[in-house]
Design a protein around this motif. Structure first.
Motif, PDB file in Angstrom:
ATOM      1  N   TYR A  80     -29.836  -0.372  -5.507  1.00 26.25           N
ATOM      2  CA  TYR A  80     -28.464  -0.852  -5.678  1.00 26.25           C
ATOM      3  C   TYR A  80     -27.700   0.198  -6.479  1.00 26.25           C
ATOM      4  O   TYR A  80     -28.140   0.604  -7.564  1.00 26.25           O
ATOM      5  CB  TYR A  80     -28.459  -2.190  -6.409  1.00 26.25           C
ATOM      6  N   LEU A  81     -26.572   0.642  -5.919  1.00 29.35           N
ATOM      7  CA  LEU A  81     -25.831   1.739  -6.524  1.00 29.35           C
ATOM      8  C   LEU A  81     -24.452   1.298  -6.995  1.00 29.35           C
ATOM      9  O   LEU A  81     -23.791   0.491  -6.336  1.00 29.35           O
ATOM     10  CB  LEU A  81     -25.669   2.880  -5.527  1.00 29.35           C
ATOM     11  N   THR A  82     -24.027   1.847  -8.105  1.00 29.46           N
ATOM     12  CA  THR A  82     -22.678   1.633  -8.616  1.00 29.46           C
ATOM     13  C   THR A  82     -21.950   2.971  -8.641  1.00 29.46           C
ATOM     14  O   THR A  82     -22.274   3.836  -9.463  1.00 29.46           O
ATOM     15  CB  THR A  82     -22.702   1.050 -10.047  1.00 29.46           C
ATOM     16  N   PRO A  83     -20.997   3.186  -7.730  1.00 24.60           N
ATOM     17  CA  PRO A  83     -20.240   4.440  -7.763  1.00 24.60           C
ATOM     18  C   PRO A  83     -19.333   4.487  -8.993  1.00 24.60           C
ATOM     19  O   PRO A  83     -18.730   3.480  -9.381  1.00 24.60           O
ATOM     20  CB  PRO A  83     -19.409   4.380  -6.476  1.00 24.60           C
ATOM     21  N   SER A  84     -19.252   5.635  -9.628  1.00 23.40           N
ATOM     22  CA  SER A  84     -18.371   5.797 -10.782  1.00 23.40           C
ATOM     23  C   SER A  84     -17.733   7.181 -10.737  1.00 23.40           C
ATOM     24  O   SER A  84     -18.110   8.033  -9.920  1.00 23.40           O
ATOM     25  CB  SER A  84     -19.157   5.615 -12.086  1.00 23.40           C
ATOM     26  N   ASP A  85     -16.754   7.387 -11.608  1.00 22.37           N
ATOM     27  CA  ASP A  85     -16.073   8.687 -11.702  1.00 22.37           C
ATOM     28  C   ASP A  85     -15.525   9.137 -10.354  1.00 22.37           C
ATOM     29  O   ASP A  85     -15.676  10.300  -9.958  1.00 22.37           O
ATOM     30  CB  ASP A  85     -17.015   9.757 -12.262  1.00 22.37           C
ATOM     31  N   LEU A  86     -14.891   8.211  -9.629  1.00 24.43           N
ATOM     32  CA  LEU A  86     -14.318   8.553  -8.326  1.00 24.43           C
ATOM     33  C   LEU A  86     -13.165   9.548  -8.497  1.00 24.43           C
ATOM     34  O   LEU A  86     -12.304   9.358  -9.358  1.00 24.43           O
ATOM     35  CB  LEU A  86     -13.803   7.287  -7.626  1.00 24.43           C
ATOM     36  N   GLU A  87     -13.164  10.589  -7.700  1.00 27.90           N
ATOM     37  CA  GLU A  87     -12.128  11.616  -7.755  1.00 27.90           C
ATOM     38  C   GLU A  87     -11.304  11.560  -6.466  1.00 27.90           C
ATOM     39  O   GLU A  87     -11.583  12.252  -5.490  1.00 27.90           O
ATOM     40  CB  GLU A  87     -12.757  12.991  -7.930  1.00 27.90           C
ATOM     41  N   PHE A  88     -10.270  10.729  -6.471  1.00 32.68           N
ATOM     42  CA  PHE A  88      -9.445  10.575  -5.277  1.00 32.68           C
ATOM     43  C   PHE A  88      -8.567  11.818  -5.084  1.00 32.68           C
ATOM     44  O   PHE A  88      -7.909  12.260  -6.031  1.00 32.68           O
ATOM     45  CB  PHE A  88      -8.561   9.328  -5.393  1.00 32.68           C
ATOM     46  N   PRO A  89      -8.545  12.375  -3.867  1.00 31.61           N
ATOM     47  CA  PRO A  89      -7.742  13.575  -3.608  1.00 31.61           C
ATOM     48  C   PRO A  89      -6.250  13.280  -3.502  1.00 31.61           C
ATOM     49  O   PRO A  89      -5.429  14.194  -3.537  1.00 31.61           O
ATOM     50  CB  PRO A  89      -8.300  14.080  -2.277  1.00 31.61           C
ATOM     51  N   VAL A  90      -5.902  12.005  -3.350  1.00 34.97           N
ATOM     52  CA  VAL A  90      -4.498  11.583  -3.290  1.00 34.97           C
ATOM     53  C   VAL A  90      -4.347  10.319  -4.123  1.00 34.97           C
ATOM     54  O   VAL A  90      -5.330   9.710  -4.532  1.00 34.97           O
ATOM     55  CB  VAL A  90      -4.053  11.299  -1.829  1.00 34.97           C
ATOM     56  N   LEU A 120       0.856  -1.187   0.000  1.00 31.00           N
ATOM     57  CA  LEU A 120       0.000   0.000   0.000  1.00 31.00           C
ATOM     58  C   LEU A 120       0.888   1.232   0.000  1.00 31.00           C
ATOM     59  O   LEU A 120       1.779   1.363   0.841  1.00 31.00           O
ATOM     60  CB  LEU A 120      -0.905   0.001   1.237  1.00 31.00           C
ATOM     61  N   ASP A 121       0.663   2.121  -0.949  1.00 35.19           N
ATOM     62  CA  ASP A 121       1.477   3.327  -1.035  1.00 35.19           C
ATOM     63  C   ASP A 121       0.582   4.537  -1.281  1.00 35.19           C
ATOM     64  O   ASP A 121      -0.288   4.500  -2.169  1.00 35.19           O
ATOM     65  CB  ASP A 121       2.502   3.192  -2.162  1.00 35.19           C
ATOM     66  N   ILE A 122       0.773   5.586  -0.492  1.00 33.95           N
ATOM     67  CA  ILE A 122      -0.018   6.809  -0.614  1.00 33.95           C
ATOM     68  C   ILE A 122       0.921   7.963  -0.944  1.00 33.95           C
ATOM     69  O   ILE A 122       1.931   8.160  -0.277  1.00 33.95           O
ATOM     70  CB  ILE A 122      -0.784   7.119   0.691  1.00 33.95           C
ATOM     71  N   SER A 123       0.576   8.719  -1.972  1.00 32.50           N
ATOM     72  CA  SER A 123       1.368   9.891  -2.332  1.00 32.50           C
ATOM     73  C   SER A 123       0.432  11.063  -2.627  1.00 32.50           C
ATOM     74  O   SER A 123      -0.761  10.875  -2.886  1.00 32.50           O
ATOM     75  CB  SER A 123       2.246   9.594  -3.558  1.00 32.50           C
ATOM     76  N   GLY A 124       0.984  12.258  -2.572  1.00 30.64           N
ATOM     77  CA  GLY A 124       0.176  13.446  -2.833  1.00 30.64           C
ATOM     78  C   GLY A 124      -0.318  14.115  -1.578  1.00 30.64           C
ATOM     79  O   GLY A 124      -1.064  15.107  -1.642  1.00 30.64           O
ATOM     80  N   THR A 125       0.080  13.620  -0.417  1.00 27.00           N
ATOM     81  CA  THR A 125      -0.281  14.230   0.862  1.00 27.00           C
ATOM     82  C   THR A 125       0.698  13.764   1.922  1.00 27.00           C
ATOM     83  O   THR A 125       1.513  12.863   1.673  1.00 27.00           O
ATOM     84  CB  THR A 125      -1.721  13.852   1.275  1.00 27.00           C
ATOM     85  N   ASP A 126       0.630  14.367   3.107  1.00 27.98           N
ATOM     86  CA  ASP A 126       1.508  13.949   4.196  1.00 27.98           C
ATOM     87  C   ASP A 126       1.065  12.595   4.739  1.00 27.98           C
ATOM     88  O   ASP A 126      -0.133  12.348   4.929  1.00 27.98           O
ATOM     89  CB  ASP A 126       1.477  14.972   5.338  1.00 27.98           C
ATOM     90  N   THR A 127       2.016  11.707   4.960  1.00 31.08           N
ATOM     91  CA  THR A 127       1.738  10.433   5.613  1.00 31.08           C
ATOM     92  C   THR A 127       2.643  10.316   6.832  1.00 31.08           C
ATOM     93  O   THR A 127       3.631  11.028   6.959  1.00 31.08           O
ATOM     94  CB  THR A 127       1.988   9.247   4.668  1.00 31.08           C
ATOM     95  N   TYR A 128       2.292   9.401   7.730  1.00 32.27           N
ATOM     96  CA  TYR A 128       3.011   9.269   8.997  1.00 32.27           C
ATOM     97  C   TYR A 128       3.432   7.810   9.196  1.00 32.27           C
ATOM     98  O   TYR A 128       2.658   6.893   8.937  1.00 32.27           O
ATOM     99  CB  TYR A 128       2.126   9.726  10.157  1.00 32.27           C
ATOM    100  N   SER A 129       4.650   7.628   9.657  1.00 34.92           N
ATOM    101  CA  SER A 129       5.133   6.274   9.914  1.00 34.92           C
ATOM    102  C   SER A 129       4.409   5.687  11.112  1.00 34.92           C
ATOM    103  O   SER A 129       3.954   6.408  12.004  1.00 34.92           O
ATOM    104  CB  SER A 129       6.645   6.285  10.157  1.00 34.92           C
ATOM    105  N   SER A 130       4.297   4.375  11.139  1.00 35.81           N
ATOM    106  CA  SER A 130       3.592   3.691  12.219  1.00 35.81           C
ATOM    107  C   SER A 130       4.319   2.402  12.567  1.00 35.81           C
ATOM    108  O   SER A 130       4.885   1.741  11.694  1.00 35.81           O
ATOM    109  CB  SER A 130       2.154   3.381  11.800  1.00 35.81           C
ATOM    110  N   ASP A 131       4.302   2.066  13.843  1.00 39.10           N
ATOM    111  CA  ASP A 131       4.891   0.807  14.292  1.00 39.10           C
ATOM    112  C   ASP A 131       3.874  -0.329  14.301  1.00 39.10           C
ATOM    113  O   ASP A 131       4.210  -1.473  14.603  1.00 39.10           O
ATOM    114  CB  ASP A 131       5.459   0.970  15.711  1.00 39.10           C
ATOM    115  N   THR A 132       2.619  -0.008  13.976  1.00 41.80           N
ATOM    116  CA  THR A 132       1.566  -1.027  13.961  1.00 41.80           C
ATOM    117  C   THR A 132       1.633  -1.837  12.674  1.00 41.80           C
ATOM    118  O   THR A 132       1.740  -1.269  11.587  1.00 41.80           O
ATOM    119  CB  THR A 132       0.176  -0.377  14.062  1.00 41.80           C
TER     120      THR A 132
END
Length: 367
Positions: free
Chosen positions: A230-240, A49-61
């Motif tokens: 029943y819904l199908t989400p489309s055109d998702l606009e992820f901020p990161v 799992l990799d997140i970019s485009g915003t601040d992330t924080y390290s975790s020991d969990t």
């Protein structure tokens, strides 16, 4: 003499048939614990799992997604010899192929479906995790169908696009899934709602009453109500940007752990301290945890990685009781917020406020 010879021949044929049946594929498949993967770590240098485009924080969990390994597929089962060995194994489960897959399904069909479910679980897990961390994910909610018993059945149709919902004079624009779910969470069953939507580009409205959720197998009634759509989400606009390095694993059951790991990445500190926490469960766009298969095997896989805590969908709790690996505590969750709260409690070293699966199973109407 002739009779004896016939007996020899018959015995030889029987023995040959038995040998052939031990070698040829049969009608059963085998399931056992698959690998448990730390979603916060990597496999062969590739981040799961990799997140970019915003601040992330390290975790020991360490947060582990869990899997089930299967031998045999929709085309053919394991050999008779493998099936016999599985019968004598406490770690393997023998399942008829047709109990898992329809006759018309092929192995390639199943692989394709499982890959699609994995992609869907990544999308819904990403949305739920980002929104729990305070981000919005705009999207379009398209009607895929309606419950014939609902008030929406003769009001909404496939491909309608929801745009707003009005309750008691207050109108909420629908730009995210949580916009809709937040309104329905506070609306008792039978509440009249006016839904704004577009059909073939034309704006329309429909008024009808909401439905109650069905009581689940633990006797629990979900608060609020539903549209019966029943819904199908489309055109998702992820901020990161959220990318996954999961390969050769299908199905929807990692959604909860994906969402939990995203939330941990985007919030300061170590959500669960330095604990190893495993879990499973589908994740909806509204942050609801759903049932999965193979939870007993998944607990075994988690224990092999040293996880002492396991987060299970409440509706799977009855299947965990009596199968908990030594030293493992199994907690019940129904929502992503439940998973977050449980992980925080584990990190704080005080799980007294959490609900164990044993408690849920004991309180189930079936007991």
């Amino acid at each position: 003499m002739l009779k004896q010879r016939r007996l020899y021949i018959s015995g030889g044929i029987f023995g040959l048939a038995a040998c052939v049946s031990l070698v040829l594929p049969g009608s059963f498949m085998i399931e056992q614990a698959g690998p448990a993967l730390d979603v916060t770590g990597d496999v062969d240098g590739v981040q799961l799992l990799d997140i970019s485009g915003t601040d992330t924080y390290s975790s020991d969990t360490q947060l582990y997604m869990t899997t089930v390994s299967a031998f045999g597929n929709a085309d053919y089962g394991v050999s008779g010899a493998q099936a016999l060995l599985a019968l004598g194994s406490a770690e393997q489960q023998l399942i008829p192929v047709r109990a898992m897959y329809a006759k018309e399904e092929s192995a390639s069909d199943v692989d394709e479906r499982n890959a699609a479910m994995m992609t869907s679980s990544q999308d819904s897990g990403t949305v739920a995790g980002l929104e729990a961390a305070g981000m919005e994910v705009p999207m379009t909610l398209v009607v895929a169908g309606t419950d014939e018993a609902s008030g929406a059945a003769d009001k909404l149709a496939e491909n309608d696009v929801l745009t707003s919902i009005e309750v008691d004079g207050t109108t909420t624009e629908i730009t995210t899934f949580s916009d809709l779910s937040a309104v329905l969470r506070d609306a008792p069953a039978g509440t009249d709602v006016t839904v704004g939507f577009t059909r073939d580009g034309t704006a329309k409205e429909a008024t009808f009453a909401t439905q109650a959720y069905e009581t689940d197998n633990t006797g629990w009634d979900q608060p609020g109500s539903r549209l019966g759509v029943y819904l199908t989400p489309s055109d998702l606009e992820f901020p990161v940007d959220v990318t996954y390095g999961v390969e050769n694993i299908g199905g929807p059951s990692a959604g909860t752990m994906f969402a939990l790991a995203i939330y941990d990445d985007l919030t300061e500190g170590s959500l669960g301290g330095d604990s190893k926490i495993a879990g499973t469960g589908t994740m909806s766009f509204a942050g609801e945890v759903g049932a999965i298969g193979g939870v007993q095997h998944k607990m075994v896989g988690a224990a092999s990685e040293g996880a002492e805590y396991f987060l299970s969908p409440a509706t799977n709790c009855a299947e965990t009781v009596g199968y908990e690996p030594a030293g493992m505590e199994v907690f019940s969750i129904r929502t992503l917020q439940d998973a977050i709260d449980a992980t925080e409690a584990i990190g704080a070293g005080d799980t007294s406020s959490l609900t164990t699966c044993a408690q849920v199973a004991a309180d189930s109407p079936e007991n």
